[in-house]
Every structure is written in structure tokens, then in C-alpha cells.
Design a protein around this motif. Structure first.
Motif, short mmCIF file in Angstrom:
data_model
loop_
_atom_site.label_atom_id
_atom_site.label_comp_id
_atom_site.label_asym_id
_atom_site.label_seq_id
_atom_site.Cartn_x
_atom_site.Cartn_y
_atom_site.Cartn_z
N GLN A 16 -2.72 -2.14 6.15
CA GLN A 16 -1.76 -2.49 5.69
C GLN A 16 -2.10 -3.54 4.29
OE1 GLN A 16 -0.98 -5.01 8.30
NE2 GLN A 16 0.75 -4.67 8.77
N TYR A 17 -3.63 -3.92 4.38
CA TYR A 17 -4.07 -4.74 2.95
C TYR A 17 -4.01 -3.02 1.55
CZ TYR A 17 -7.32 -7.29 -0.48
OH TYR A 17 -7.61 -8.16 -1.37
N ASP A 18 -4.03 -2.41 2.30
CA ASP A 18 -4.31 -1.00 1.50
C ASP A 18 -2.87 -0.79 0.33
OD1 ASP A 18 -7.43 -2.34 0.84
OD2 ASP A 18 -8.19 -0.60 2.03
N HIS A 20 -0.64 -0.40 -1.80
CA HIS A 20 0.06 -1.31 -2.78
C HIS A 20 1.59 -1.08 -2.85
CE1 HIS A 20 -3.59 -2.81 -3.84
NE2 HIS A 20 -4.31 -1.92 -3.41
N SER A 21 2.22 0.27 -2.77
CA SER A 21 3.51 0.90 -2.39
C SER A 21 4.26 -0.04 -1.95
CB SER A 21 4.21 1.65 -2.55
OG SER A 21 3.32 1.64 -1.27
N TYR A 22 3.79 -0.82 -1.45
CA TYR A 22 4.78 -1.90 -0.30
C TYR A 22 4.79 -3.36 -1.10
CZ TYR A 22 5.70 -4.51 4.64
OH TYR A 22 5.88 -5.31 5.30
N ARG A 23 3.55 -4.00 -1.52
CA ARG A 23 2.35 -4.81 -1.88
C ARG A 23 4.23 -4.96 -2.84
NH1 ARG A 23 -2.02 -5.59 -4.52
NH2 ARG A 23 -0.89 -4.72 -6.73
N LEU A 58 -7.31 -13.44 1.13
CA LEU A 58 -6.83 -11.95 0.83
C LEU A 58 -5.30 -12.08 0.81
CD1 LEU A 58 -9.78 -9.77 2.59
CD2 LEU A 58 -9.20 -11.01 0.18
N ALA A 59 -4.76 -11.89 2.11
CA ALA A 59 -3.29 -11.58 2.07
C ALA A 59 -2.40 -12.79 0.93
CB ALA A 59 -2.71 -12.17 3.31
#
Length: 80
Positions: A16-18, A20-23, A58-59
């Protein structure tokens, strides 16, 4: 503190953290998903409180960077 990515229980969190499109598409939903996953890991005993705090940090930073990027993109091109 850095949490080892190779711990199997953390694979879903780092996936999830990686993402980037979702972020970039939804920084708030991205952040909430990371927090929920970290809380589940903590509640299941896979990580301890300090590890949870590190993941939350981190989040939080990733969300902040995504919001800053979104603002800058709007400043650069307000019509999009």
C-alpha cells in the motif's frame, strides 16, 4: 527507526505504501488505509507500539508529500 520490509506480515502495508498512484489520486484515503493496516498488524501482535508509531510516521509523511505535490500541480496548472 526503520521497519524491515522483509517481514512477511508487513508486505501488505508496504505494498500500500509503495502505491504512488493511489497516494497521488487520494492522499487522505491512502493515509487512512495505511493507518488501518498498521493498526491491524499491531492488534494482531505482528508489530509492537514503537513499530506502529514508525509506520504511522511514514504514512503521515507520505500523505504530506502527496498533498504538497497536489498543491504544486494546481499552482503550476490551475486549469487541471
Amino acid at each position: 527507526m526503520s521497519i524491515e520490509r522483509s517481514i512477511p506480515e508487513l508486505e501488505a502495508w508496504y505494498a500500500q505504501y509503495d502505491d504512488h498512484s493511489y497516494r497521488d489520486a487520494s492522499p487522505d484515503a491512502y493515509h487512512q488505509a495505511l493507518i488501518r493496516t498498521a493498526e491491524a498488524l499491531r492488534d494482531d501482535g505482528a508489530i509492537d507500539w514503537d513499530d506502529w508509531l514508525a509506520l504511522k510516521g511514514l504514512a503521515d509523511q507520505a500523505q504530506l508529500h502527496a498533498l504538497q505535490d497536489a498543491v504544486q500541480a494546481h499552482v503550476n496548472d490551475p486549469d487541471t
